[in-house]
Design an enzyme around this catalytic site. Structure first.
Site, mmCIF file in Angstrom:
data_model
loop_
_atom_site.group_PDB
_atom_site.id
_atom_site.type_symbol
_atom_site.label_atom_id
_atom_site.label_comp_id
_atom_site.label_asym_id
_atom_site.label_seq_id
_atom_site.Cartn_x
_atom_site.Cartn_y
_atom_site.Cartn_z
ATOM 1 N N HIS A 31 -27.433 -25.588 8.280
ATOM 2 C CA HIS A 31 -28.647 -25.439 7.482
ATOM 3 C C HIS A 31 -28.994 -26.768 6.824
ATOM 4 O O HIS A 31 -28.352 -27.183 5.861
ATOM 5 C CB HIS A 31 -28.437 -24.373 6.403
ATOM 6 C CG HIS A 31 -28.436 -22.979 6.929
ATOM 7 N ND1 HIS A 31 -27.652 -21.980 6.394
ATOM 8 C CD2 HIS A 31 -29.140 -22.392 7.953
ATOM 9 C CE1 HIS A 31 -27.876 -20.844 7.055
ATOM 10 N NE2 HIS A 31 -28.764 -21.090 7.996
ATOM 11 N N TYR B 34 -24.034 -26.953 3.555
ATOM 12 C CA TYR B 34 -22.617 -26.614 3.722
ATOM 13 C C TYR B 34 -22.362 -25.390 4.606
ATOM 14 O O TYR B 34 -21.453 -24.619 4.339
ATOM 15 C CB TYR B 34 -21.928 -26.413 2.360
ATOM 16 C CG TYR B 34 -22.427 -27.324 1.273
ATOM 17 C CD1 TYR B 34 -22.389 -28.714 1.421
ATOM 18 C CD2 TYR B 34 -22.945 -26.808 0.104
ATOM 19 C CE1 TYR B 34 -22.859 -29.554 0.422
ATOM 20 C CE2 TYR B 34 -23.418 -27.637 -0.906
ATOM 21 C CZ TYR B 34 -23.378 -29.012 -0.730
ATOM 22 O OH TYR B 34 -23.856 -29.842 -1.721
ATOM 23 N N HIS B 35 -23.103 -25.268 5.700
ATOM 24 C CA HIS B 35 -22.921 -24.104 6.568
ATOM 25 C C HIS B 35 -22.771 -24.511 8.037
ATOM 26 O O HIS B 35 -23.477 -23.988 8.900
ATOM 27 C CB HIS B 35 -24.112 -23.150 6.419
ATOM 28 C CG HIS B 35 -24.329 -22.645 5.042
ATOM 29 N ND1 HIS B 35 -25.578 -22.240 4.584
ATOM 30 C CD2 HIS B 35 -23.472 -22.465 4.001
ATOM 31 C CE1 HIS B 35 -25.471 -21.838 3.314
ATOM 32 N NE2 HIS B 35 -24.207 -21.971 2.948
ATOM 33 N N PRO B 36 -21.859 -25.410 8.397
ATOM 34 C CA PRO B 36 -21.704 -25.762 9.814
ATOM 35 C C PRO B 36 -21.130 -24.595 10.613
ATOM 36 O O PRO B 36 -20.216 -23.896 10.161
ATOM 37 C CB PRO B 36 -20.731 -26.945 9.778
ATOM 38 C CG PRO B 36 -19.942 -26.741 8.520
ATOM 39 C CD PRO B 36 -20.901 -26.137 7.539
#
Length: 552
Positions: A298, A473-475
């Site tokens: 994101h 922070y959403h890999p």
């Protein structure tokens, strides 16, 4: 938790993050099996982890954080992005902003439609409910007696409700439950707290079960490769206090090291794109081209407003310091007050244009001035708002930097490579500014910082985005689930071509969910635990969230 680690166990789990904690707790429910959890980071003992507001200092000092960086991103003007990941028991659930959000039902339906039976939203909802103990009580969408405590903020800042009112003035419905029947709207987030403290996956799943003699949790243990014999995983090699050790698995090895480290560990073990492995002198055990591909995240940009007179917002000032000292005393005394904040208390899921069928943007309203992920010291008081793109089209990759298992991987999310991502984020920036300029917030007499205030037309806004955007922070996606040639794991999360090996974390997501990823990863851990148990019982079985097997 047992401290005597045998040389062989039934299940070896690599990574004590959100999924790993779930697996360790659920698999060790059977007293006849031995379960070992290897975590590279330390125990979750820091008060900065347990005090919700401590996350602000965790970002600054890098404690309990891998602190990775991306490769230079052409879409971000050549800048390197910041990639914080939890390096501690609880993983990123011990250092994140604690928002409980699942995404949109259609995200999971798309997984199932892409060839992953059992992964539609209707099929996954029971596992979401199994994990959850929502303090509002159980209903059709929420669990009431699961391990993970979910609650409304105990002491929300008054300005979070002002943001919600501004959203309503901008024409968006107020939504009291982003995880209910409808996602769209603005409101206060529910959080993974309990009794005024962070409630991480470690607290929810590991802490209540630490006395089990069949559960072995080892911290400071950095996995270096999966041990293989004839294309079967038989254990894990790891380093602890500088020494190399091996731990054998009688049944399965499960990688739960996250979207950045699980694919790295596969490649270090000789599982991955053959040509890339040979470039680093790694013997190819199994050519699996999809390992490390499909990395996406994101992408997000923040608008910051200065409001020096609003001293009940967080900020660096004499009054702010006095407020924090009082807040510390209150939190220590009764676990309430300003330090129970997660900072991103309010937000929403909105559409960038009326033509969008479902929300394609997410907002996070922050009760302080947030610059460079909170790592940059900013004086005075104010507020910030994030807008992130929920379903980016850009895709990148995770590759090896070297054959050294202690070297960080090369992380290239390829941010804003797709023109559609840029167009949507430009629209999202305008929508965010429209909300922040509504009377509820305009009446506070705040001032947009000059860095973004000068961006008015599309070209200027795009330039601002490219110079300031980064991850929220959403890999995900680097060990994609599927049955095609590019997939890494099958719908049971078993690594294609390698027996006794699964991946269970955000890396298996075929496509990112439209929301924060921690709750979905915990759900994945719950479902995976039941899949593993069903496999141990033998035969071709499907499972439901009660944990019982159904013959197919």
């Amino acid at each position: 938790m047992s401290t005597a680690l045998p040389s062989q166990v039934d299940y070896v789990i690599v990574g004590g993050g959100s999924a790993g904690c779930v697996l360790a707790a659920r698999l060790s429910e059977d007293p006849s099996v031995q379960v070992a959890l290897l975590e590279a980071g330390p125990p979750d003992t820091s008060v900065l982890i347990h005090c919700p507001a401590g996350l602000a200092l965790l970002a600054k000092n890098g404690q309990a954080n891998w602190g990775f960086e991306t490769e230079p991103q052409p879409g971000l003007g050549g800048r390197r992005g910041y990639q914080p990941r939890g390096k501690v028991l609880g993983g990123s659930s011990s250092v994140n902003a604690m928002i409980y959000a699942r995404g949109h039902a259609s995200d999971y339906d798309a997984w199932a439609a892409a060839g992953n039976p059992g992964w539609s939203f209707a099929e996954l909802l029971p596992w979401f409910r199994k994990a959850e103990r929502n303090e509002r009580g159980a209903d059709a969408f929420h669990g009431g007696d699961g391990p993970l405590n979910v609650m409304d903020l105990r002491s929300p800042n008054r300005f979070s409700k002002v943001f919600v009112e501004a959203g309503r003035q901008a024409g968006y419905p107020e939504n009291h439950d982003f995880n209910g029947a409808e996602q769209e709207g603005v409101g206060l987030y529910q959080v993974t707290h309990r009794d005024g403290e962070r409630f991480s996956a470690a607290k929810a799943y590991l802490a209540p079960n630490r006395a089990r003699p069949n559960l072995h949790v080892v911290t400071g243990a950095h996995a270096t490769r999966v041990l293989l014999e004839d294309k079967r995983a038989t254990g894990v090699a790891y380093r602890i206090v500088g020494a190399s050790q091996e731990l054998r698995a009688r049944r399965e090895v499960i990688l739960s090291a996250g979207a950045l480290l699980s694919p790295q560990l596969l490649m270090l073990s000789g599982i991955g794109p053959a040509e890339h492995l040979r470039e680093h002198g790694i013997a190819v055990a199994h050519d699996l081209p999809g390992v490390g591909r499909n990395l996406h995240d994101h992408v997000d940009v923040v608008q910051v407003w200065d409001a020096p007179h609003l001293t009940d917002l967080f900020g660096l000032s004499f009054t702010g310091a006095v407020n924090v000292v009082k807040g510390i005393a209150e939190w220590r005394r009764q676990r309430s007050g300003m330090l129970t904040t997660n900072f991103a208390e309010a937000g929403g899921f909105i559409r960038s244009s009326p033509e969008e069928a479902i929300p394609d943007l997410q907002l996070h309203f922050v009760i302080g001035k947030l610059v460079d992920h909170g790592r940059k010291t900013v004086f005075g008081h104010g507020y910030s708002c994030h807008v992130c793109l929920l379903r980016p089209r850009s895709r990148g990759s995770l590759t090896l930097r070297s054959a050294d298992p202690l070297a960080p991987p090369r992380i290239d999310p390829h941010f804003l490579a797709d023109a559609d991502d840029v167009r949507r984020l430009v629209r999202g920036f305008r929508v965010m500014r429209h909300i922040l300029e509504q009377p509820a917030l305009a009446g506070l007499r705040g001032r947009e910082l000059a860095a973004s205030a000068g961006a008015r037309d599309d070209a200027q806004i795009e330039a601002f985005i490219r110079s300031h955007a980064d991850t929220i922070y959403h890999p995900v996606g680097t060990c994609r689930m599927g049955t095609d040639a590019g997939a890494v794991v099958d719908p049971q999360l078993r690594v294609h071509g390698i027996a006794g090996l699964r991946v269970v974390d955000a890396s298996v997501m075929p496509s990112i969910v439209g929301g924060n990823t921690n709750a979905p990863v915990i759900m994945i851990g719950e479902k995976a635990a039941d899949l593993v148990k069903a496999a141990a019982r033998g035969g071709r079985e499907s499972v439901h969230a009660g944990g019982e097997a159904l013959a197919v």
